[in-house]
Design a protein around this motif. Structure first.
Motif, PDB file in Angstrom:
ATOM      1  N   UNK A   1       0.850  -1.195   0.000  1.00 14.63           N
ATOM      2  CA  UNK A   1       0.000   0.000   0.000  1.00 14.63           C
ATOM      3  C   UNK A   1       0.887   1.247   0.000  1.00 14.63           C
ATOM      4  N   UNK A   2       0.528   2.197  -0.853  1.00 15.92           N
ATOM      5  CA  UNK A   2       1.341   3.401  -0.974  1.00 15.92           C
ATOM      6  C   UNK A   2       1.210   4.269   0.281  1.00 15.92           C
ATOM      7  N   UNK A   3       2.329   4.807   0.740  1.00 14.83           N
ATOM      8  CA  UNK A   3       2.352   5.674   1.916  1.00 14.83           C
ATOM      9  C   UNK A   3       1.434   6.870   1.696  1.00 14.83           C
ATOM     10  N   UNK A   4       0.689   7.240   2.729  1.00  6.71           N
ATOM     11  CA  UNK A   4      -0.278   8.329   2.623  1.00  6.71           C
ATOM     12  C   UNK A   4       0.397   9.656   2.287  1.00  6.71           C
ATOM     13  N   UNK A   5       1.620   9.862   2.780  1.00  7.36           N
ATOM     14  CA  UNK A   5       2.343  11.088   2.461  1.00  7.36           C
ATOM     15  C   UNK A   5       2.729  11.154   0.996  1.00  7.36           C
ATOM     16  N   UNK A   6       3.100  10.000   0.426  1.00 12.81           N
ATOM     17  CA  UNK A   6       3.430   9.947  -1.004  1.00 12.81           C
ATOM     18  C   UNK A   6       2.180  10.210  -1.840  1.00 12.81           C
ATOM     19  N   UNK A   7       1.064   9.611  -1.428  1.00  8.42           N
ATOM     20  CA  UNK A   7      -0.190   9.847  -2.140  1.00  8.42           C
ATOM     21  C   UNK A   7      -0.563  11.328  -2.123  1.00  8.42           C
ATOM     22  N   UNK A   8      -0.387  11.952  -0.968  1.00  7.30           N
ATOM     23  CA  UNK A   8      -0.701  13.375  -0.845  1.00  7.30           C
ATOM     24  C   UNK A   8       0.180  14.204  -1.773  1.00  7.30           C
ATOM     25  N   UNK A   9       1.470  13.901  -1.782  1.00  7.01           N
ATOM     26  CA  UNK A   9       2.404  14.648  -2.639  1.00  7.01           C
ATOM     27  C   UNK A   9       2.066  14.461  -4.122  1.00  7.01           C
ATOM     28  N   UNK A  10       1.775  13.228  -4.524  1.00  8.68           N
ATOM     29  CA  UNK A  10       1.461  12.958  -5.924  1.00  8.68           C
ATOM     30  C   UNK A  10       0.151  13.624  -6.337  1.00  8.68           C
ATOM     31  N   UNK A  11      -0.824  13.575  -5.432  1.00  6.53           N
ATOM     32  CA  UNK A  11      -2.099  14.228  -5.753  1.00  6.53           C
ATOM     33  C   UNK A  11      -1.908  15.727  -5.928  1.00  6.53           C
ATOM     34  N   UNK A  12      -1.160  16.345  -5.039  1.00  2.00           N
ATOM     35  CA  UNK A  12      -0.944  17.789  -5.148  1.00  2.00           C
ATOM     36  C   UNK A  12      -0.175  18.139  -6.421  1.00  2.00           C
ATOM     37  N   UNK A  13       0.754  17.259  -6.812  1.00  2.00           N
ATOM     38  CA  UNK A  13       1.524  17.494  -8.029  1.00  2.00           C
ATOM     39  C   UNK A  13       0.628  17.421  -9.264  1.00  2.00           C
ATOM     40  N   UNK A  14      -0.279  16.454  -9.277  1.00  2.00           N
ATOM     41  CA  UNK A  14      -1.169  16.272 -10.434  1.00  2.00           C
ATOM     42  C   UNK A  14      -2.248  17.347 -10.511  1.00  2.00           C
ATOM     43  N   UNK A  15      -2.743  17.767  -9.360  1.00  2.00           N
ATOM     44  CA  UNK A  15      -3.910  18.648  -9.344  1.00  2.00           C
ATOM     45  C   UNK A  15      -3.591  20.108  -9.068  1.00  2.00           C
ATOM     46  N   UNK A  16      -2.359  20.380  -8.618  1.00  3.73           N
ATOM     47  CA  UNK A  16      -1.968  21.734  -8.190  1.00  3.73           C
ATOM     48  C   UNK A  16      -2.791  22.213  -6.997  1.00  3.73           C
ATOM     49  N   UNK A  17      -3.326  21.268  -6.234  1.00  3.86           N
ATOM     50  CA  UNK A  17      -4.113  21.624  -5.051  1.00  3.86           C
ATOM     51  C   UNK A  17      -3.203  22.238  -3.985  1.00  3.86           C
ATOM     52  N   UNK A  18      -3.712  23.271  -3.314  1.00  2.00           N
ATOM     53  CA  UNK A  18      -2.949  23.945  -2.265  1.00  2.00           C
ATOM     54  C   UNK A  18      -3.220  23.289  -0.913  1.00  2.00           C
ATOM     55  N   UNK A  19      -2.197  23.249  -0.082  1.00  2.00           N
ATOM     56  CA  UNK A  19      -2.331  22.591   1.208  1.00  2.00           C
ATOM     57  C   UNK A  19      -3.411  23.218   2.098  1.00  2.00           C
ATOM     58  N   UNK A  20      -3.544  24.560   2.136  1.00  2.00           N
ATOM     59  CA  UNK A  20      -4.618  25.134   2.971  1.00  2.00           C
ATOM     60  C   UNK A  20      -6.002  24.636   2.564  1.00  2.00           C
ATOM     61  N   UNK A  21      -6.223  24.443   1.254  1.00  3.26           N
ATOM     62  CA  UNK A  21      -7.526  23.966   0.781  1.00  3.26           C
ATOM     63  C   UNK A  21      -7.769  22.531   1.244  1.00  3.26           C
ATOM     64  N   UNK A  22      -6.715  21.705   1.217  1.00  3.31           N
ATOM     65  CA  UNK A  22      -6.847  20.320   1.672  1.00  3.31           C
ATOM     66  C   UNK A  22      -7.081  20.294   3.177  1.00  3.31           C
ATOM     67  N   UNK A  23      -6.384  21.161   3.895  1.00  2.00           N
ATOM     68  CA  UNK A  23      -6.568  21.244   5.348  1.00  2.00           C
ATOM     69  C   UNK A  23      -7.999  21.633   5.688  1.00  2.00           C
ATOM     70  N   UNK A  24      -8.536  22.583   4.926  1.00  4.72           N
ATOM     71  CA  UNK A  24      -9.911  23.027   5.166  1.00  4.72           C
ATOM     72  C   UNK A  24     -10.914  21.919   4.870  1.00  4.72           C
ATOM     73  N   UNK A  25     -10.655  21.150   3.800  1.00  5.62           N
ATOM     74  CA  UNK A  25     -11.588  20.090   3.396  1.00  5.62           C
ATOM     75  C   UNK A  25     -11.549  18.895   4.344  1.00  5.62           C
TER      76      UNK A  25
END
Length: 218
Positions: A1-25
């Motif tokens: 299973x892929x590490x959750x931190x790696x998944x987060x980094x890859x998702x942000x790279x693909x989507x250009x999502x900002x960390x504050x928006x993810x924190x809020x969600x």
């Protein structure tokens, strides 16, 4: 299973999502998310599953958006041969890569769309037909090509895709010809009797593309 931190980094790279928006969600502090992304293991199971649920949902959504974009963009492009205009999508998809078609009496080369940043700026790819360039380029492999803006910038001994004024294209090593304003096209196949060198004047050449890479399926 892929590490959750790696998944987060890859998702942000693909989507250009900002960390504050993810924190809020997710309701997880952005400082905590930054730590996880950098490799710190989550200490809260509850927060871990909050982020996992968020990524599960957003990754599916992102994959669906990517699929729709792929469907909307044709797999082939048309490259003008007598002007420096940009490549444009071939909307009807009727012509195969490597063919020259005419649009408003202007010749255009059909190439396959390619997305490979590691290759640098390439305009597309075409399939090699025949064995004239074996063992370097085998029949069925693909080559990535780039237009030359000036035919005088040819580098002797390099590989080029040359299209003549009969709108036929071949891949060859290119050298200075014996006559002025001529180039010599040399095949790599050891059987030079079957694939002899050809000399063409620049007036017989419609367009020249530099071969940037070979794409071989293993």
């Amino acid at each position: 299973m892929k590490d959750i931190g790696i998944r987060l980094r890859e998702y942000r790279s693909r989507s250009n999502a900002k960390m504050p928006a993810i924190a809020s969600a997710t309701g997880i502090a952005k400082e905590t998310l930054y730590k996880w992304e950098k490799g710190t293991k989550p200490s809260s199971i509850e927060e871990y599953y909050k982020l996992k649920g968020y990524l599960d949902k957003m990754e599916v959504s992102l994959d669906e958006e990517t699929f729709e974009l792929v469907k909307q963009h044709p797999a082939t492009l048309r490259i003008p041969l007598t002007s420096a205009g940009p490549a444009v999508p071939q909307s009807d998809g009727k012509a195969a890569s490597g063919m020259v078609i005419f649009s408003n009496n202007e010749p255009e080369l059909i190439v396959d769309r390619i997305s490979a940043p590691c290759l640098g700026a390439v305009e597309g790819s075409i399939e090699m037909i025949g064995n004239s360039m074996e063992p370097t380029f085998c029949n069925g492999c693909r080559i990535a090509i780039v237009r030359l803006s000036d035919n005088r910038s040819l580098i002797p001994g390099q590989y080029y895709y040359v299209i003549d004024t009969n709108w036929q294209g071949i891949v060859r090593r290119v050298y200075q010809g014996e006559k002025e304003n001529c180039i010599r096209l040399v095949a790599d196949n050891p059987d030079q009797f079957k694939h002899p060198p050809v000399e063409k004047s620049l007036e017989q050449i419609a367009a020249i593309f530099k071969v940037s890479a070979a794409l071989i399926k293993f």
